[in-house]
Motif scaffolding. Structure first.
Motif, PDB file in Angstrom:
ATOM      1  N   GLU A 533       0.860  -1.196   0.000  1.00 37.31           N
ATOM      2  CA  GLU A 533       0.000   0.000   0.000  1.00 37.31           C
ATOM      3  C   GLU A 533       0.887   1.234   0.000  1.00 37.31           C
ATOM      4  O   GLU A 533       1.839   1.321   0.783  1.00 37.31           O
ATOM      5  N   THR A 569       0.671  -6.803   5.077  1.00 34.41           N
ATOM      6  CA  THR A 569       0.754  -5.637   4.195  1.00 34.41           C
ATOM      7  C   THR A 569       2.027  -4.860   4.494  1.00 34.41           C
ATOM      8  O   THR A 569       2.404  -4.676   5.665  1.00 34.41           O
ATOM      9  N   ARG A 571       3.445  -1.060   4.000  1.00 36.38           N
ATOM     10  CA  ARG A 571       2.883   0.269   3.742  1.00 36.38           C
ATOM     11  C   ARG A 571       4.011   1.277   3.556  1.00 36.38           C
ATOM     12  O   ARG A 571       4.950   1.336   4.375  1.00 36.38           O
TER      13      ARG A 571
END
Length: 667
Positions: A533, A569, A571
């Motif tokens: 992300e 994830t 980021r």
């Protein structure tokens, strides 16, 4: 016996009748007679008293002369025949005086008239006295007001009411000047309202007592601080008339400050660590402080009764010192002192010539040099030992320095050989690896194009062809990984040797982030359970740096995030700090880094491996974070790691931005 008593009786009668005559004449002369009968009785008594008094004197003298107490000529004179007419003449004169008094006394005044006249006369006297009193009072008040107005002392006037309220009624001009206020608005107020700071001091009660009793009250120090008034005052309160009070005061603030400064100065001098003397020209002492008394072992009274020769065997130099001091006014010299117990010790004297109030003095500071000389001897001995020790240590250090220089030369040569070997080996490895990667890719392409179609229809050959294709891909990937590792070795070697140069230029931060995230897709392809992300606004400020170096930093951090996240994830967030720096944060959902490892992760070849944190040994050589730190430090930035207790890890990069305003102004 009778002969002696007769003159005495006559003289006693003379005294009695003289008293009666004086009483009658005094009463007749006054104007307070109540009736005519009383006047008549007084007149008859006066005539008889006068006649009898004369006869008593006459016969008293004659009888006294008979017994020889007076000269005989008195007796002869009074015994003559013509002397008998004298009493008759006295009686006639007394009667004439009585007739005169009756004519002038009786018809004129009665008792009531006399009372009226006396009352009127008293009223006239009282009226005149009152007029004179009022005149004197007005003159006194005017004089008092002139005195109050012209007084250099401040004066407050008060009136004491029956309810004990002390009302402020006025002041003089000096009070306005001393207190620095206008007293007019205070008139008519109670003392507590006019001067609030006095309310709880007890001073208003002293004022009331002075006004009530008439006894003056004074104090030498009233501290007042309220509003515009701030100071110390000497006060004298006294009654000027019943119910009226005057308060005189003067400002003693500066005097108190001077007294406090003088007290502090005296205390400081008395308790100074150095001995202080005030000496007269004849060598006697005017003042000595406590240190001086302790130094010589005498009391202050003993010291003040002594002279300089009593405290030193070098008394002969006193005259020479004084003569020299009066000419140069300042000198420092050494003498020998003698204590009360006879101890001889060295002294250092610093003397000043002072003329005060037309009198000459020597102001001297005296220091005991005993400990100083002992210290000097000890220091000299220490210096000698230190010199010897320095010579020995210098020789040893020179020998060590020679050894270190030789070792440093060897280490420098070893480091040069290591760098040369590393560079040579790296270059020698890069060449065949490049060839391996290239030929592997060509072989894999040709095999897939020319031979794979021939295996169709033969399951065994198809499987073998697929396995061969996979093996070629593994060879290519591992060779590429090894090539990247060699590139990191070469870069770190250049950084360590100081030959790695980053050509700096303004960088579009958003473009660098897009480039790095695009190249990192291969990492996330290898880890399908990890997603990326990115949160980076397009208007990020530019930074100074090298595009390849910054891309490598971001790729290294993204690669680490993909490796350690497992599933989760990674980021990347870019923004600016309040200090106007660019901040890039790359975080992951991995197990984090143990606290004891966080200070070591930026060291070369260091890898985190901890079974407790479920961190397995990673691939690679542990050079990525070290290279990142060197690149960021070279750009005057910072890189730090933050690992919360909940897990995961965040690498935070901060870099200074380019001042576009300055560039526009220059343009």
């Amino acid at each position: 016996m009778f002969t002696l008593l007769t003159p005495l009786i006559y003289w006693l009668l003379t005294a009695v009748w003289a008293a009666v005559l004086c009483f009658c004449i005094k009463r007749l002369s006054s104007r307070k007679i109540q009736s005519a009968f009383f006047v008549t009785v007084l007149l008859i008594l006066t005539i008889d008293a006068g006649r009898t008094l004369f006869e008593s004197v006459y016969f008293g003298i004659w009888r006294t002369a008979q017994i020889g107490a007076l000269p005989t000529w008195f007796r002869d004179l009074l015994g003559r025949p013509e002397m008998v007419f004298i009493p008759k003449a006295v009686n006639l004169l007394t009667g004439a005086w009585v007739v005169y008094m009756l004519i002038n006394k009786l018809p004129v005044e009665t008792g009531e008239q006399l009372k009226a006249e006396d009352h009127l006369r008293e009223l006239e006297i009282k009226t005149e006295q009152q007029r004179q009193t009022e005149k004197a009072l007005r003159a006194s008040e005017e004089q008092f007001r002139n005195i109050v107005d012209s007084s250099p002392m401040g004066i407050h006037l008060y009136t004491l009411k029956p309810n004990q309220d002390l009302i402020f009624t006025g002041s003089n001009p000096a009070a306005d000047i001393i207190l620095g206020i206008d007293h007019t608005p205070l008139i008519g107020k109670t003392i507590e309202e006019a001067f609030p700071a006095l309310e709880f001091t007890g001073i208003p009660d002293h004022y009331r007592e002075a006004c009530t009793s008439g006894r003056a009250w004074q104090t030498e120090d009233i501290r007042y601080r309220n509003g515009e008034i701030n100071g110390a005052y000497q006060v004298n309160a006294f009654r000027i008339q019943p119910g009226q009070l005057a308060v005189q005061f003067i400002d003693i603030t500066n005097l108190k400050r001077s007294e406090e400064a003088l007290t502090l100065t005296k205390f400081t001098v008395d308790n100074a660590a150095v001995s202080i003397f005030w000496v007269k020209p004849d060598g006697s002492f005017t003042y000595v402080n406590n240190a001086a008394c302790e130094l010589f072992g005498y009391s202050r009274d003993e010291m003040l009764s002594m002279q300089v020769p009593d405290l030193t065997p070098d008394a002969a130099i006193r005259t020479m010192v004084w003569e020299k001091l009066t000419s140069i006014h300042h000198m420092t010299f050494e003498i020998t002192g003698r204590k009360k117990d006879g101890t001889i010790f060295p002294l250092e004297v610093t003397s000043h010539y002072i003329k005060f109030d037309e009198k000459e003095f020597e102001f001297a500071f005296i220091v005991d040099r005993t400990k100083r000389r002992e210290s000097e001897k000890a220091i000299a001995s220490l210096n000698k030992n230190l010199e010897n020790l320095i010579i020995e240590r210098t020789q040893a250090l020179e020998h060590k320095a020679a050894q270190l220089e030789e070792a440093n030369a060897r280490l420098t040569e070893v480091d040069r050989l290591k760098s040369a070997l590393l560079s040579t080996v790296s270059h020698e490895l890069k060449t065949p690896l490049t060839s391996i990667i290239g030929y592997t890719k060509l072989t894999n392409r040709d095999f897939a194009r020319d031979f794979m179609p021939l295996t169709s229809g033969n399951t065994s050959l198809t499987k073998r062809a697929g396995r061969m294709n996979t093996n070629l891909a593994v060879i290519s990937d591992e060779a590429a990984r090894l090539l990247g590792l060699i590139d990191n070795f070469l870069l770190l070697s250049k950084i360590k040797s100081g030959t790695a140069y980053q050509e700096r230029q303004p960088l579009d931060t958003s473009s660098i982030i897009q480039r790095a995230t695009g190249l990192s897709q291969s990492y996330f392809t290898a880890y399908p359970d990890v997603s990326l992300e990115v949160s980076a606004p397009p208007d990020l400020p530019p930074i100074m740096g090298n595009p390849d170096s910054m891309t490598q930093v971001l790729l290294n951090l993204l690669d680490n995030g993909a490796k350690f996240s497992g599933n989760g994830t990674v980021r990347l967030i870019a923004d600016t700090t309040p200090a106007n720096n660019l901040r890039i944060t790359i975080s992951d959902d991995g197990p984090g880094i143990p606290e004891q490892e966080r200070d070591k992760i930026f060291e070369p070849f260091h890898q985190v491996y901890d079974e407790e944190y479920h961190i397995s040994k990673p691939t690679g050589a542990g050079l990525g974070l070290s290279i990142c730190k060197h690149i960021i430090d070279d750009l005057d930035g910072s890189i730090n790691v933050n690992c919360p207790e909940s897990g995961g890890c965040s690498f935070i990069i901060e870099l200074p931005v380019v001042d576009t305003t300055a560039e526009k102004n220059q343009t």
